[in-house]
Structures are given as C-alpha cells and as structure tokens.
Design a protein around this motif. Structure first.
Motif, mmCIF file in Angstrom:
data_model
loop_
_atom_site.group_PDB
_atom_site.id
_atom_site.type_symbol
_atom_site.label_atom_id
_atom_site.label_comp_id
_atom_site.label_asym_id
_atom_site.label_seq_id
_atom_site.Cartn_x
_atom_site.Cartn_y
_atom_site.Cartn_z
ATOM 1 N N SER A 73 0.833 -1.206 0.000
ATOM 2 C CA SER A 73 0.000 0.000 0.000
ATOM 3 C C SER A 73 0.866 1.255 0.000
ATOM 4 C CB SER A 73 -0.929 -0.003 1.220
ATOM 5 O OG SER A 73 -1.690 1.173 1.284
ATOM 6 N N ARG A 76 2.137 1.770 -3.491
ATOM 7 C CA ARG A 76 1.104 2.270 -4.403
ATOM 8 C C ARG A 76 0.884 3.768 -4.193
ATOM 9 N NH1 ARG A 76 -3.317 -1.311 -3.710
ATOM 10 N NH2 ARG A 76 -4.192 0.043 -2.109
ATOM 11 N N ARG A 77 0.870 4.211 -2.958
ATOM 12 C CA ARG A 77 0.693 5.639 -2.701
ATOM 13 C C ARG A 77 1.869 6.454 -3.232
ATOM 14 N NH1 ARG A 77 -1.380 3.912 2.288
ATOM 15 N NH2 ARG A 77 0.543 4.462 3.373
ATOM 16 N N ALA A 84 4.441 -2.636 -5.856
ATOM 17 C CA ALA A 84 3.190 -3.024 -5.199
ATOM 18 C C ALA A 84 2.603 -4.268 -5.855
ATOM 19 C CB ALA A 84 2.189 -1.871 -5.257
ATOM 20 N N HIS A 88 1.995 -8.088 -4.109
ATOM 21 C CA HIS A 88 0.675 -8.733 -4.068
ATOM 22 C C HIS A 88 0.663 -10.037 -4.860
ATOM 23 C CE1 HIS A 88 -1.061 -4.544 -3.051
ATOM 24 N NE2 HIS A 88 -1.124 -5.313 -1.976
ATOM 25 N N GLU A 108 -6.410 -5.879 -3.447
ATOM 26 C CA GLU A 108 -5.347 -4.871 -3.520
ATOM 27 C C GLU A 108 -4.622 -4.934 -4.857
ATOM 28 O OE1 GLU A 108 -5.014 -2.502 -1.435
ATOM 29 O OE2 GLU A 108 -6.506 -3.294 -0.054
ATOM 30 N N ARG A 111 -6.612 -3.101 -7.311
ATOM 31 C CA ARG A 111 -6.431 -1.656 -7.146
ATOM 32 C C ARG A 111 -5.109 -1.201 -7.771
ATOM 33 N NH1 ARG A 111 -8.463 -1.732 -0.904
ATOM 34 N NH2 ARG A 111 -10.660 -1.227 -1.274
ATOM 35 N N ASP A 112 -4.073 -2.034 -7.640
ATOM 36 C CA ASP A 112 -2.796 -1.705 -8.287
ATOM 37 C C ASP A 112 -2.975 -1.575 -9.788
ATOM 38 O OD1 ASP A 112 -1.585 -1.926 -5.792
ATOM 39 O OD2 ASP A 112 -0.880 -3.973 -6.139
#
Length: 392
Positions: A73, A76-77, A84, A88, A108, A111-112
């Motif tokens: 996370s 990713r930010r 990231a 995962h 997750e 989301r990546d």
C-alpha cells in the motif's frame, strides 16, 4: 510516508523474531543490527534505503502477510506500482495463504492494476470477487469506476443495479449512466433513443435534473418548445437554481421559438427568487433594461441586493449606473474591475470536494461524484471577497 515506515520497521522486526521462535533453530531472520540500520536510515531521511531494508526484513518471514500488505500500500501511494504489484502477486502465489488473506491480496492487486491503467486485468480480478460477501460490494464499486473511465455505460448500469440489490442506493448514479447513453444517442441524431434513455433515467430517479434537461433538449431539437417547457417545469425550483445557467439557456430557447418574451420574463422572475439562481435574475435585468429602461432594471437589482447581496447583482447595478453617468470614471473603473473578477471566477462548485469549474460537469472531475456540481452563489462570492480569497 516516514510515519508509516517508523511503524513498519518495528513490525517487521517483531514478526521476524516471532517467526524465528516458531521455527527450528536457525539464524534469526531479522537481527537487531538490521533494525538499528533501518532506524538510522530514517533518522538521516534516507527513505529509499529504509524501504529497501524493510523489504528484505519482510521477505525474511513468509508469514508476515499484514506487513506485506501495508508495504505494498505504501508503494502504491508513492506511485511505485511495479513494486506493489510484485508484492501482491507473491502473496497470492503462496499455497498456504488463508482464504481471507488471499481475497484481500487480490482486491489490492486489482487496485494496483486500476491505478496503473491496466483496466482489463483489474476488471478480471474484480469480476472474480463480486460474489465474495466480504469484498463483493467494494469490487462492484471498483468495476463501476472502470466502466465510467471507459464509458461502458451498460456494464456500469448492470454493476450499479447489482450493488443496489445489496441495499446500497444507486438511483442517482444509474440515472446519470442512462443520461450518458441518452447524450450519446442525441449526438448521433437518435432523438427517440435519447428521449427513451432520459425517461428511463427519470423512472430510476425522479429528481434527476439532468434527465429533465435532456428531455427538454430533445424537445427543442424537435422544435417543440411547449414540450421543452413542460420538462423544465418538472424540475424542482431548488434543483433548477443549482444549475440555473443551464436552465436559463433552455428557457430562452423555448420562449424564443414561441416568440413570448413576456413569458420568459415571468419564468426568470420565478426562478430568480431561489437562492443561487443569479443567472436568471441577471438575464431578467437585461430584458427589463431593453424593454422598460435602465431604471426598471436597477430597481430589480436593488431589490435583489436587499434580500441577498451578491457580486454579480452588484456589478450589474454598478455597470448600469456607470453607463448612465459619463462623468462617473470611478464607477466605470470599479465596474470594469468587477467584470474581470467575475469573468475569471468559477460558475460551479462541487458540494462534496469543493472543486470549482466554469462549465457544468455532471461528474466532478476531482472526486468523481455524480450530480454534485452546483452553481456558485452570490452569497459565497461575497463571503470570499470579505475574506480576501476570491479564486477562479
């Protein structure tokens, strides 16, 4: 980010220590020396070195799933999406991963992919997760975000309806999706299809202002001004005031077809009484000036200012007076300055995130909320002048 690293370093060290105690005798997976090195990197603002060390510390213990997720996370930010994704993917590949942990890692990873613009991969993952009771609703939300970006409105509608069956109100969102289809049909010259989608949107969400405006647009395209007026009058006054410039534009078109300027003035007067409907008031002042003279327009503007002080009405009144007084150089200068300020000022603002725009967006460009943009009111403008923060 530094605050998170300060938390992750001791967590990784503790995880490695506990894992080492559970395993057969072997060299400790995480040493105190590694931990102290990480602290030293943070103290010296060497963030990248601290991150690299943290990766090695986490990799030393294959059971620190939560630490892996937190680290991914963080990446990713920071925009380091390859890292990231790799974390995962490595988590998902573990045969011993618990089902709940695997589901979270998959979510997750989706989301990546979404953040990286890999929509097909993200969609495939979220489609696999929509049936999972733990993350199904979130997966549907992410799918709708993908379909919105790719303008795949039928798929977005299907996902929203599925989410609605889980008890989440999606009426407004579905109505906007249908309006998007209607706008596409209208642009292609399919007025019947455009009206059908707009009517369907109104059935899905009775208070959809956008759908009523679309019905009016179709009627105007058919040279049916009375049909357009019926659609516009279906909009609640308060809602019409929130998008007053768009409503005024259509009112003018309809009454121009009818050749009924007096009727237009009555409609503008009724709408202009609503908070936020300055566009209607100002257009009415222009019409009164042309029909009845400057004094009639000035009287209207003075009445408006007495009830709701606003920059636009004040500028219009000042401009009227300055034009009528050839010696009023100061008045004309102030009117010109106000005109420049108003020309640069946003006309709409998102009620959710505060984003400002000069044109009406049915979906906020910043927070992506639907139907959240509203006309910038006079009261807000006055308040900002008093605080010295007028912004475009």
């Amino acid at each position: 980010m530094l605050e998170l690293l300060w938390l992750l370093l001791p967590l990784a060290a503790a995880s490695g220590y506990l894992a080492g105690r559970r395993r057969p005798p072997a060299p400790p997976p995480v040493s105190a020396r590694d931990y102290l090195r990480g602290i030293n990197h943070l103290l010296n603002d060497e963030t990248d070195k601290a991150v690299e060390l943290l990766i090695r510390m986490v990799e030393a213990d294959s059971e620190t799933v939560e630490t892996h997720l937190a680290l991914a996370s963080l990446f990713r930010r920071r925009g380091e999406l390859e890292r990231a994704i790799r974390i995962h993917q490595n988590l998902i590949a573990r045969p011993t991963l618990e089902p709940a942990q695997r589901t979270q890692a998959l979510l997750e990873l989706g989301r990546d992919y979404l953040r990286a613009g890999l929509y097909d991969r993200a969609e495939a993952i979220f489609q696999d997760l929509v049936g999972d009771g733990r993350v199904g609703a979130e997966a549907l939300e992410q799918l709708m975000a993908i379909y919105e970006r790719e303008r795949e409105w039928p798929q977005a509608i299907a996902a929203a309806r599925r989410l609605a069956r889980q008890g989440r109100d999606q009426r407004a969102r579905i109505a906007h999706y249908l309006c998007e289809l209607g706008e596409e049909a209208r642009a292609a010259g399919d007025l019947r299809g455009a009206e059908a989608r707009a009517r369907e949107a109104l059935a899905a969400h009775r208070g959809c202002t956008r759908a009523a405006l679309l019905v009016a647009d179709v009627a105007l395209a058919r040279r049916d001004p009375r049909g357009a007026l019926r659609a516009l009058r279906e909009i609640r006054r308060e809602a019409a005031a929130e998008v007053a410039p768009a409503v005024v534009e259509r009112l003018e078109a309809a009454f121009a077809m009818l050749g009924d300027e007096a009727g237009l003035m009555r409609e503008l007067y009724a709408l202009g009484r609503e908070p936020g409907a300055e566009a209607a008031l100002l257009r009415l002042a222009e019409l009164r000036r042309d029909r009845e003279g400057s004094e009639a327009a000035a009287a209207l503007l003075r009445e408006a200012l007495a009830h709701r002080p606003g920059l636009e009405a004040a500028h219009a009144l000042l401009a009227l007076r300055a034009d009528g007084d050839p010696t009023g150089e100061d008045g004309r200068a102030v009117a010109a300055a106000l005109a420049r300020m108003l020309a640069e000022r946003a006309r709409y603002r998102c009620r959710g995130c505060g984003f400002r725009a000069r044109a009406l967006h049915w979906q906020c460009p910043r927070c992506k909320a639907w139907g959240a943009m509203r006309a910038f009111t006079s009261e807000e403008g006055v308040d900002r002048v008093q605080r010295g923060v007028i912004q475009p």
